[in-house]
Design a protein around this motif. Structure first.
Motif, PDB file in Angstrom:
ATOM      1  N   LEU B 864      -2.087  18.753  12.191  1.00 21.55           N
ATOM      2  CA  LEU B 864      -2.900  17.738  11.735  1.00 21.55           C
ATOM      3  C   LEU B 864      -3.282  17.640  10.240  1.00 21.55           C
ATOM      4  N   GLU B 865      -3.445  19.016   9.760  1.00 21.65           N
ATOM      5  CA  GLU B 865      -3.797  18.989   8.461  1.00 21.65           C
ATOM      6  C   GLU B 865      -2.569  19.158   7.591  1.00 21.65           C
ATOM      7  N   ASN B 866      -1.448  19.471   8.129  1.00 17.74           N
ATOM      8  CA  ASN B 866      -0.300  19.470   7.502  1.00 17.74           C
ATOM      9  C   ASN B 866       0.408  18.111   7.356  1.00 17.74           C
ATOM     10  N   ARG B 867      -0.034  17.093   8.487  1.00 16.61           N
ATOM     11  CA  ARG B 867       0.532  15.773   8.503  1.00 16.61           C
ATOM     12  C   ARG B 867      -0.390  15.077   7.426  1.00 16.61           C
ATOM     13  N   LEU B 868      -1.453  15.519   7.476  1.00 18.63           N
ATOM     14  CA  LEU B 868      -2.585  14.660   6.718  1.00 18.63           C
ATOM     15  C   LEU B 868      -2.054  14.986   5.157  1.00 18.63           C
ATOM     16  N   ALA B 869      -1.836  16.316   4.902  1.00 14.73           N
ATOM     17  CA  ALA B 869      -1.368  16.667   3.462  1.00 14.73           C
ATOM     18  C   ALA B 869       0.019  15.844   3.077  1.00 14.73           C
ATOM     19  N   ALA B 870       0.880  15.702   4.205  1.00 10.75           N
ATOM     20  CA  ALA B 870       2.191  15.307   3.667  1.00 10.75           C
ATOM     21  C   ALA B 870       2.025  13.597   3.448  1.00 10.75           C
ATOM     22  N   GLN B 871       1.060  13.225   4.357  1.00  6.94           N
ATOM     23  CA  GLN B 871       0.693  11.733   4.232  1.00  6.94           C
ATOM     24  C   GLN B 871       0.071  11.480   2.824  1.00  6.94           C
ATOM     25  N   THR B 875       1.380   9.012   0.049  1.00  7.64           N
ATOM     26  CA  THR B 875       0.521   8.057  -0.398  1.00  7.64           C
ATOM     27  C   THR B 875       0.627   8.158  -2.127  1.00  7.64           C
ATOM     28  N   GLU B 876       0.574   9.328  -2.278  1.00  5.88           N
ATOM     29  CA  GLU B 876       0.391   9.690  -3.905  1.00  5.88           C
ATOM     30  C   GLU B 876       1.618   9.076  -4.547  1.00  5.88           C
ATOM     31  N   LYS B 877       2.765   9.328  -3.962  1.00 11.35           N
ATOM     32  CA  LYS B 877       4.252   8.858  -4.455  1.00 11.35           C
ATOM     33  C   LYS B 877       4.086   7.319  -4.482  1.00 11.35           C
ATOM     34  N   LEU B 878       3.478   6.815  -3.420  1.00  9.56           N
ATOM     35  CA  LEU B 878       3.594   5.392  -3.302  1.00  9.56           C
ATOM     36  C   LEU B 878       2.727   4.801  -4.346  1.00  9.56           C
ATOM     37  N   THR B 882       3.932   2.202  -7.032  1.00 11.18           N
ATOM     38  CA  THR B 882       3.224   0.905  -7.481  1.00 11.18           C
ATOM     39  C   THR B 882       3.115   0.653  -9.221  1.00 11.18           C
ATOM     40  N   LYS B 883       2.617   2.209  -9.673  1.00  8.68           N
ATOM     41  CA  LYS B 883       2.186   2.261 -10.940  1.00  8.68           C
ATOM     42  C   LYS B 883       3.527   1.700 -11.677  1.00  8.68           C
TER      43      LYS B 883
END
Lengths: 212, 977
Positions: B864-871, B875-878, B882-883
């Motif tokens: 879960l933590e891995n998935r969270l980090a990936a997500q 999000t960061e990338k997204l 947007t920026k």
């Protein structure tokens, strides 16, 4: 002939400034271009009206010459008003005012009303003393001031009458002791002596009524 | 003790100490004693010696005494003694005895050595006077001494004040002018002396009066100051207090002082009059009928009171001053009071005489007073005019001389400048107006004229002359007077009778001097015929007159007759000078010849000059009142001396002139008269015109004042009208309001003005509303305008060439925006997913905790933590995306702005181009115009060519065709446009 008050005046000032002519103009309504030197003192009288009251003015016109000065002094004490006259065409007569004023203040009673008069105002072309100077002198010494011409009668009446008004006001204010004749003020014959202690207005009205 | 010493002194055989020695000793004591008592005793001793040894005390002790006055000011006793001593030394009055009993310290025996003191003969008195003057000089040598005395007068102590008053009085008596001078220049000097009159101690007040009498003697300056210090008031008060004329010597002293103050002092007289003091004199004379006795003091007092009245109206005063005093004397009833005394009974002759003199001067030259006097009646039965009663005394030789003189004076004063009075007196003699039943003034005068008493003759003649003075009418009237004679002879004229007495004077036996009668008659005749040619003719008509006069003048008579001769010459001279040549025998010329032949010109002139040279002439010329030391000296009348002065010169000239000169002069006179007539005519004219001018001026003044008044009333009325209008309006408004607001109750109380204002305001508001609506519609219009303009602008922008570019960009932008929106929705989706996951994770965790089975959990957790980090990385990338997208968007926006600006630039370019197009169109127009011009030119040139060479017709056709072509071309051009 009835009067509410009687005021004694003296006219002082250097010789030749027109004191006698002022008196003559006031009492006789005429001008005498050549007037003899006054010897000692001459008397004149006239009735005026102030505030509806008859006021008798008895005026002693003094000699301006130095030699008569000691005689003149005898008149200061008993006078309620003094007209101190100088000649606007002669600077020296203006310069002597201080001496005259000192003399007057020294020998008169302290309440004497002094009117400063610059006479000969008709001789504008020969003027040596500015009107402002006269005004300033009067202000400085607490006198009333006026420029007059005994020749044209300009302001002559006013000079005598305004002096009387000032005295009258002083009486109303109670500055003068009207029962002491040495002040140069006398109450008219209609005023009973018992009444004279009351403020003058009441008795005065009676007097006024009497003469109408 | 005194007695003992006296006895001792009397018996002493040895050498007695002389007075001088004693005085020297006393002086030493005064000077050197340190004890006040010693000095006091010494001064007292000096005082007691000062009368007997006046000389010695004066010479030796004066300095010491003055010293005492200066140093011992605190001790009134010693001051009193010193002042008394000085007084004794300086005063010359011997009769003023003092009570010496208390001071009788006499160290020396009374002896009869100094007899001269007790027996003052004339010589001794003179010596005493000298002594007094000498010591006075010594005392006043230093003016400070007088000043010192003035300060001592302020001491209230009786023992100082009284002797000081007396000493100063004595000094003034001895050396008046010097002492007056010193007092005059010392400040308040006179005022201090005036204070003496207020002293409650009568002795001091009374001696103060005496002091003031001396002080005011002959010094006008002091008189004026004393008057200024209310002397009149105080003196009149004292006189009243003391009982007026019934009072004692104090009243007399007051009156003397008043006389001093007023005599010959016009300023003080004016003050007296202006102070209404004349009115206060009237009660003095209310003594007429109460015969309470006439004491000597009362007579003296009244005498002085009368003199005081006379001082105010003296003929020597200025006419104006006298006239105003006379007026107030009449107005206050003083004259009436005096006339009462005049007619009262029991009045002493002395007082009566002075009253007559006083009345005389009160009425002299004053018409009102003279008229009053003429109306006064004596309380007799029947009542007689006072004038008649007085004249009866004048021609009554039993009456005292002074009284008769007074009546004459009164009569003269009554007639002085009184033509009416003169007419009345003369009328009593005229046949038409004579009243036979009662005694008249005229009758009395005629009786006096022809009585056997020379004094009556003279008085009557002079009185009659005064009735003619300066009055031509009465001179002529008096010629008509006829006198009845006793013997049944025909009546004789008054003039004739006078000359008869003159020429036949010796026939009647008279009392008194013949000269007096004749002088009187001659004066009357001179006055009568002078300046009256008709009277001259009457006089000359009597054949006896001229011979009588020439005889009198030419005769060589004694000293007594010289005056008569002179007067005769004067009368003859008047006959020449005022001759109208109507009598052939006595023309000017003939009379002059007569003088030349009978008398001689020089002799005549010399005789004429006797009149004015007479010793009594100048005395009479001095003043109007007839005052004579004795009846014999009653020769000249004051008015007559004036006549002589006037005529002597002209008569002398007239006599000396030759007939030719006379004629010439006559001619000159005539022409002068003519001139005078002309001048008087013109004067009259001028006067009339003056009067007219005056009248017109007055009219103008009155009319202008009327005009002013009318204008004032007009403006007043205008304003009134305005007011009424306003009121009307208000009422109207109110009425309206009332009708409206009847139901409102209180509303009707609203002030009229306010309602008016209210309606005004409402109107204004309405107007404003209208304006507002107008403005709003205008605003709408403008908005619409703006809208249309905007749409126009938009249209224009779309229409423009570069607009496509802009739309592309906009489309791109729109696309980008949608992309952004898409992505953000994607992000949102992701976010919700993540939130779901987080929730799920939480629930999972809570599950694991609750089940206790945690071995498989860490793996799950890591997963879960891995998935969270990936997500989160995603999000960061997204986020970054947007920026960058928003950045590109800003970029695009900037591009858009620049594009719009380019649009604007393009628009302006477009506008420019349009204007260019317009300009080119204009150019084209211009070119077309040019073309047309050139066509025309070509056409005209063609015509010219045709006229030069070709046939006319073709040309015309051609021309016509050309013309249509041109028109068509023009139409084409228009179509093209």
């Amino acid at each position: 002939m009835a009067y509410a008050y009687l005021f004694k005046y003296i006219i002082i000032g250097d010789t030749g400034v027109g004191k006698s002519c002022l008196l003559l103009q006031f009492t006789d309504k005429r001008f005498q271009p050549v007037h003899d030197l006054t010897i000692g003192v001459e008397f004149g009288a006239r009735m005026i009206t102030i505030d509806g009251k008859q006021i008798k003015l008895q005026i002693w016109d003094t000699a301006g010459q130095e030699s008569f000065r000691s005689i003149t002094r005898s008149y200061y004490r008993g006078a309620a008003g003094a007209l101190l006259v100088y000649d606007i065409t002669r600077r020296d007569t203006f310069n002597h005012l201080t001496t005259w004023l000192e003399d007057a203040r020294q020998h008169s009673n302290s309440n004497m009303v002094i009117m400063l008069i610059g006479n000969k105002s008709d001789l504008e072309s020969r003027r040596e003393v500015k009107k402002e100077e006269g005004e300033a002198f009067a202000r400085e010494h607490g006198l009333i001031f006026m420029e007059t011409s005994a020749k044209t009668a300009s302001n002559v009446e006013e000079a005598f009458i305004n002096t009387a008004k000032e005295i009258y006001e002083k009486i109303q204010e109670g500055v003068f002791d009207i029962n002491n004749e040495a002040n140069g003020i006398k109450i008219g014959p209609q005023h009973p002596t018992t009444n004279s202690t009351l403020p003058g207005s009441q008795g005065g009205q009676q007097a006024g009524g009497g003469c109408c | 003790m005194n007695f003992f010493r006296g006895v001792m002194g009397g018996q002493a055989a040895g050498p007695q100490p002389s007075g001088a020695e004693t005085i020297q000793k006393l002086c030493d004591r005064v000077a050197s004693s340190t004890l006040l008592e010693d000095r006091r005793d010494a001064v007292r001793a000096l005082k007691s010696l000062s009368k007997k040894y006046r000389m010695e005390v004066g010479t030796q002790a004066m300095d010491h005494l003055i010293n005492i006055l200066q140093t011992d000011r605190s001790d009134s006793e010693i001051l009193g003694y010193a002042l008394d001593t000085l007084y004794n030394v300086i005063c010359n009055d011997e009769e003023e005895e003092q009570d010496e009993s208390e001071d009788a310290v006499t160290p020396l025996p009374v002896s009869g050595k100094h007899k001269n003191v007790s027996m003052p003969d004339e010589n001794a008195q003179k010596q005493a006077d000298d002594l007094g003057a000498h010591f006075t000089d010594k005392f006043i040598q230093d003016p400070e001494h007088v000043t010192l005395l003035l300060t001592l007068l302020e001491e209230f102590d009786f023992h100082v004040r009284w002797p000081a008053v007396k000493l100063l009085t004595a000094l003034l008596k001895n050396q008046g002018p010097q002492v007056q001078g010193i007092i005059l220049v010392s400040p308040m000097g006179v005022s201090r002396l005036m204070d003496l009159l207020a002293d409650s101690r009568e002795v001091i007040r009374n001696d103060g009066l005496l002091l003031l009498q001396q002080l005011t003697k002959g010094n006008a300056a002091i008189q004026k100051i004393v008057a200024f210090e209310n002397a009149f008031e105080r003196l009149l008060d004292i006189i009243t207090e003391e009982g007026s004329s019934d009072g004692g010597i104090v009243v007399e002293d007051c009156l003397l002082l008043l006389l001093n103050l007023l005599k010959n002092n016009s300023s003080n007289q004016n003050f007296f009059k202006e102070g209404s003091y004349i009115q206060r004199m009237k009660p003095w004379f209310e003594v007429g009928d109460d015969n309470s006795g006439w004491s000597a003091q009362k007579v003296t007092n009244l005498h002085l009171m009368l003199q005081l009245v006379r001082v105010m109206v003296s003929p020597v005063n200025s006419p104006g001053a006298t006239a105003s005093c006379q007026k107030s004397m009449y107005l206050c009833g003083l004259l009436q009071q005096l006339c009462t005394i005049l007619m009262a009974t029991g009045v002493p002759a002395d007082i009566l005489t002075e009253t007559i003199n006083t009345v005389s001067e009160v009425i002299r030259g004053s018409q009102v007073n003279q008229d009053y006097f003429a109306s006064v009646n004596a309380p007799s039965n029947p009542p007689r005019p006072a004038i008649v009663v007085l004249l009866m005394s004048m021609v009554n030789e039993r009456q005292p001389f002074v009284l008769r003189c007074a009546v004459l004076y009164c009569f003269q004063c009554f007639l002085y400048k009184n033509q009416k009075g003169q007419g009345e007196i003369v009328a009593t003699l005229l046949p038409s107006t004579i009243d036979a039943n009662s005694i008249s003034a005229g009758q009395l005068l005629c009786g006096g004229l022809f009585s056997a008493d020379s004094l009556s003759n003279w008085c009557a003649a002079v009185a009659l002359a005064h009735a003619l003075q300066d009055n031509l009418t009465q001179k002529e009237q008096l010629l008509r007077v006829q006198l009845a004679t006793s013997m049944g002879n025909p009546p004789v004229s008054l003039l004739q009778q006078c000359t008869n007495i003159l020429s036949q004077g010796d026939k009647i036996v008279r009392r008194g001097s013949k000269v007096q009668t004749r002088v009187g008659l001659l004066m009357l005749l001179c006055t009568w015929i002078s300046n009256c040619p008709i009277a001259v003719t009457h006089f000359l008509h009597n054949q006896e007159n001229v011979p009588f006069l020439t005889a009198q003048i030419s005769e060589n008579l004694g000293e007594d007759e010289r005056l008569v001769q002179g007067l005769c010459a004067l009368l003859l001279g008047i006959c020449i000078y005022y001759n109208d040549n109507s009598l052939e025998n006595y023309t000017k010329e003939k009379l002059k010849q007569l003088i030349e032949k009978r008398i001689g010109k020089e002799n005549f002139v010399e005789k004429l000059s006797f009149v004015a040279k007479h010793e009594l002439y100048s005395r009479a010329a001095q003043k109007p009142q007839p005052v004579f030391p004795s009846p014999e000296q009653m020769l000249f009348d004051h008015e007559f001396t004036k006549l002589v002065k006037e005529l002597e010169g002209v008569i002398t000239k007239a006599v000396h002139k030759s007939s030719e000169e006379e004629k010439k002069e006559e001619e000159v006179k005539k022409t002068l008269e003519q001139h005078d007539n002309i001048v008087t005519q013109y004067k009259e004219l001028i006067r009339e015109q003056d009067a007219q001018i005056q009248e017109l001026k007055e009219k103008v003044v009155s009319m202008s004042s009327q005009n002013e008044q009318l204008q004032a009333t007009v403006t007043q009325q205008l304003s009134q009208i305005q007011q009424h209008k306003d009121q009307y309006n208000i009422l109207k408004l109110k009425l309206g309001k009332d009708n409206q607001s009847n139901s409102q109750g209180d509303g009707s109380q609203v002030n009229g003005l306010q309602t008016e204002e209210l309606t005004q305001l409402r109107e204004e508001v309405e107007e404003l509303h209208k304006q507002h609506a107008l403005l709003q519609t205008q605003l709408g219009d403008k908005d619409a305008l703006i809208d249309t303009l905007k749409s126009e602008a938009a249209q224009k922008a779309e229409c423009s060439a570069g607009a496509s570019d802009n739309t592309d960009l906009l489309k791109e932008l729109e696309a980008l925006r949608s992309q952004v929106q898409l992505q953000s929705s994607e992000i949102n989706l992701l976010k919700t997913e993540r939130q779901d996951l987080l929730k799920r994770a939480e629930t999972g965790l809570s599950d694991t905790v609750s089940t206790g089975d945690s071995s498989s959990d860490p793996a799950k957790m890591a997963d879960l933590e891995n998935r969270l980090a990936a997500q989160t990385a995603e999000t960061e990338k997204l986020k970054d995306e947007t920026k960058s997208l928003s950045e590109s968007r800003a970029d695009l926006e900037q591009q858009l702005a620049s594009a719009t600006s380019t649009v604007a630039i393009l628009q302006t370019e477009n506008a420019k181009l349009q204007t260019e197009v317009q300009e080119s169109k204009k150019e084209q127009d211009d070119l077309l115009m040019l073309l047309a011009d050139q066509d025309q030119k070509i056409h005209s040139l063609k015509q010219k060519l045709k006229s030069l060479g070709q046939t006319v017709e073709d040309e015309d056709d051609l021309d016509a065709r050309d013309q249509t072509d041109d028109d068509e071309e023009e139409e084409d051009d228009d179509n093209e446009d």
